[in-house]
Write an enzyme that holds these catalytic residues in place. Structure first.
Site, PDB file in Angstrom:
ATOM      1  N   LEU A  44      35.566  40.238  35.793  1.00 52.08           N
ATOM      2  CA  LEU A  44      35.505  38.998  36.567  1.00 52.08           C
ATOM      3  C   LEU A  44      36.770  38.195  36.310  1.00 52.08           C
ATOM      4  O   LEU A  44      37.320  38.233  35.206  1.00 52.08           O
ATOM      5  CB  LEU A  44      34.286  38.164  36.159  1.00 52.08           C
ATOM      6  CG  LEU A  44      32.909  38.634  36.649  1.00 52.08           C
ATOM      7  CD1 LEU A  44      31.807  37.917  35.892  1.00 52.08           C
ATOM      8  CD2 LEU A  44      32.759  38.414  38.148  1.00 52.08           C
ATOM      9  N   ASP A  45      37.228  37.459  37.319  1.00 50.04           N
ATOM     10  CA  ASP A  45      38.383  36.578  37.136  1.00 50.04           C
ATOM     11  C   ASP A  45      38.046  35.486  36.129  1.00 50.04           C
ATOM     12  O   ASP A  45      36.874  35.140  35.948  1.00 50.04           O
ATOM     13  CB  ASP A  45      38.784  35.946  38.470  1.00 50.04           C
ATOM     14  CG  ASP A  45      39.393  36.948  39.434  1.00 50.04           C
ATOM     15  OD1 ASP A  45      40.087  37.866  38.970  1.00 50.04           O
ATOM     16  OD2 ASP A  45      39.175  36.808  40.652  1.00 50.04           O
ATOM     17  N   PRO A  46      39.060  34.901  35.475  1.00 51.84           N
ATOM     18  CA  PRO A  46      38.801  33.876  34.453  1.00 51.84           C
ATOM     19  C   PRO A  46      37.925  32.723  34.933  1.00 51.84           C
ATOM     20  O   PRO A  46      37.074  32.233  34.180  1.00 51.84           O
ATOM     21  CB  PRO A  46      40.207  33.400  34.081  1.00 51.84           C
ATOM     22  CG  PRO A  46      41.073  34.590  34.306  1.00 51.84           C
ATOM     23  CD  PRO A  46      40.494  35.265  35.532  1.00 51.84           C
ATOM     24  N   ALA A  48      35.605  32.756  37.104  1.00 51.45           N
ATOM     25  CA  ALA A  48      34.273  33.208  37.508  1.00 51.45           C
ATOM     26  C   ALA A  48      33.333  33.328  36.311  1.00 51.45           C
ATOM     27  O   ALA A  48      33.761  33.424  35.163  1.00 51.45           O
ATOM     28  CB  ALA A  48      34.374  34.548  38.224  1.00 51.45           C
TER      29      ALA A  48
END
Length: 235
Positions: A44-46, A48
């Site tokens: 997951l992106d930071p 998220a």
């Protein structure tokens, strides 16, 4: 030093905190339990949050490719009227619009995101082209030609209070939710970026089965009571 966990193989379901990278959690888990063989079923992106499936031990990491291909479900918030270079809240603002779409326009545009669609990966992504990740080109101000990919999506609008548009989406592997927000903004003629993202489900594993990822920062935290098998049963 005695490690906090005796049982060292299984699936650990984590609710990723906002602001943490997926790989920082993997490093923290490795240090906590002393097992180097740790994989995952999708990062997951930071910015998220939500379900991260951690695979611990050789018996579980060898099936990471199988779990990576499973469908996922998200709750998301798009910010209308503003665009960023990364299509999300961490990017640089590159455009603004005063147009305020109606709810009817949004519902009509959202119908495109049903079933099979074509999607181009964003420049700020880990997708590799010519041996380099796209974000490496993007950080140098370069834009590289990217191939379209086919993904399956099912998007539902859940709430709209301009400029924030809430939606839920079920999707196949490789779907960029940032790109969904960006494309939806373009269709509405106002632009948009992804403000919030929360993964609710990864395959058969759901958010209500997860532990708080911040618990991994506790040096004496024992993960063994939370380890599961491939069917989600406690070990």
């Amino acid at each position: 030093m005695e490690l906090a966990t005796e049982l060292k193989e299984g699936i650990l379901l984590i609710d990723k905190p906002q602001g943490r990278t997926s790989f920082s959690l993997i490093r923290t888990l490795t240090k906590l339990i002393g097992v180097k063989k740790i994989g995952h079923a999708g990062t997951l992106d930071p910015f998220a949050t939500g379900v991260m499936v951690m695979l611990i031990g050789r018996r579980f990491t060898r099936l990471s490719d199988v779990l990576l291909f499973e469908d996922k479900e998200y709750a998301a918030v798009a910010h209308l009227g503003t665009t960023t270079d990364s299509y999300d809240c961490d990017g640089k603002i590159v455009g603004r619009s005063k147009k305020i779409p109606t709810y009817e326009e949004i519902l009509e545009a959202s119908q495109y995101f049903q079933g099979e669609i074509q999607q181009i990966p964003p420049m700020f992504s880990a997708k590799k082209v010519n041996g380099k990740k796209l974000y490496e080109y993007a950080r140098k101000g370069l834009s590289i030609e990217r191939r379209q990919s086919t993904v399956q999506v099912s998007l539902q609008i859940t709430k709209y209070e301009y400029p924030l548009l809430h939606f839920s989406i079920q999707c196949s592997k490789g779907t960029y939710i940032r790109s969904i927000a960006h494309e939806l903004g373009n269709m509405l003629g106002c632009g948009a970026y992804l403000e919030e993202l929360r993964r609710l489900r990864s395959g058969s594993f759901s958010i209500d089965q997860c532990i708080d990822g911040c618990l991994l920062d506790c040096p004496d935290f024992d993960i063994s009571p939370y380890l599961r098998d491939f069917n989600g049963n406690m070990l």
